[in-house]
Design a protein around this motif. Sequence first.
Motif, PDB file in Angstrom:
ATOM      1  N   GLU A  27       7.502  -2.182  -8.755  1.00  0.00           N
ATOM      2  CA  GLU A  27       7.587  -3.315  -9.666  1.00  0.00           C
ATOM      3  C   GLU A  27       7.962  -4.555  -8.870  1.00  0.00           C
ATOM      4  N   CYS A  28       7.427  -5.698  -9.304  1.00  0.00           N
ATOM      5  CA  CYS A  28       7.794  -6.950  -8.639  1.00  0.00           C
ATOM      6  C   CYS A  28       7.901  -8.056  -9.680  1.00  0.00           C
ATOM      7  N   ASP A  29       8.745  -9.032  -9.372  1.00  0.00           N
ATOM      8  CA  ASP A  29       9.019 -10.122 -10.325  1.00  0.00           C
ATOM      9  C   ASP A  29       7.803 -10.984 -10.616  1.00  0.00           C
ATOM     10  N   TRP A  30       6.926 -11.184  -9.658  1.00  0.00           N
ATOM     11  CA  TRP A  30       5.806 -12.121  -9.835  1.00  0.00           C
ATOM     12  C   TRP A  30       4.586 -11.490 -10.505  1.00  0.00           C
ATOM     13  N   GLY A  35       2.208  -4.843 -11.124  1.00  0.00           N
ATOM     14  CA  GLY A  35       3.087  -4.403 -10.060  1.00  0.00           C
ATOM     15  C   GLY A  35       2.529  -4.668  -8.676  1.00  0.00           C
ATOM     16  N   LEU A  36       3.153  -4.057  -7.695  1.00  0.00           N
ATOM     17  CA  LEU A  36       2.777  -4.215  -6.296  1.00  0.00           C
ATOM     18  C   LEU A  36       2.403  -2.852  -5.738  1.00  0.00           C
ATOM     19  N   SER A  51      -2.201  -5.765  -6.165  1.00  0.00           N
ATOM     20  CA  SER A  51      -1.657  -5.311  -7.441  1.00  0.00           C
ATOM     21  C   SER A  51      -2.110  -3.856  -7.589  1.00  0.00           C
ATOM     22  N   TYR A  52      -1.390  -3.082  -8.391  1.00  0.00           N
ATOM     23  CA  TYR A  52      -1.669  -1.648  -8.440  1.00  0.00           C
ATOM     24  C   TYR A  52      -3.012  -1.359  -9.101  1.00  0.00           C
ATOM     25  N   THR A  57      -7.960   1.995  -0.359  1.00  0.00           N
ATOM     26  CA  THR A  57      -8.499   0.961   0.524  1.00  0.00           C
ATOM     27  C   THR A  57      -9.220  -0.098  -0.296  1.00  0.00           C
ATOM     28  N   HIS A  58      -9.400  -1.272   0.295  1.00  0.00           N
ATOM     29  CA  HIS A  58     -10.164  -2.322  -0.385  1.00  0.00           C
ATOM     30  C   HIS A  58     -11.624  -1.902  -0.533  1.00  0.00           C
ATOM     31  N   ARG A  59     -12.139  -1.201   0.452  1.00  0.00           N
ATOM     32  CA  ARG A  59     -13.529  -0.735   0.358  1.00  0.00           C
ATOM     33  C   ARG A  59     -13.719   0.225  -0.800  1.00  0.00           C
TER      34      ARG A  59
END
Length: 80
Positions: A27-30, A35-36, A51-52, A57-59
């Motif tokens: 979890e993250c504030d922004w 989330g992260l 973000s989750y 991977t990005h691919r």
Amino acid sequence: MWSHVTFNLRPHVVFQDEHWYVICEDECDWEPEHGLQTVFTDGRTLTRISSYDGHPTHRSAYGRGYEVPEGAVYWSPSVG
């Protein structure tokens, strides 16, 4: 930045494309909704921050329709 992150101590581990991926959903504030996500390849190299979305991977997240640079830690279709 890390003072704004609440770490989940239960990472998800996936084997894909001949690599082990340790996926942490925190979890993250922004970004309270998504989330992260941090991903470590083979348990030792930070290889993705996003973000989750569950993809290691990005691919794998964006498929073959985009030219994702090899080793991109952060990447978005809008950034290229």
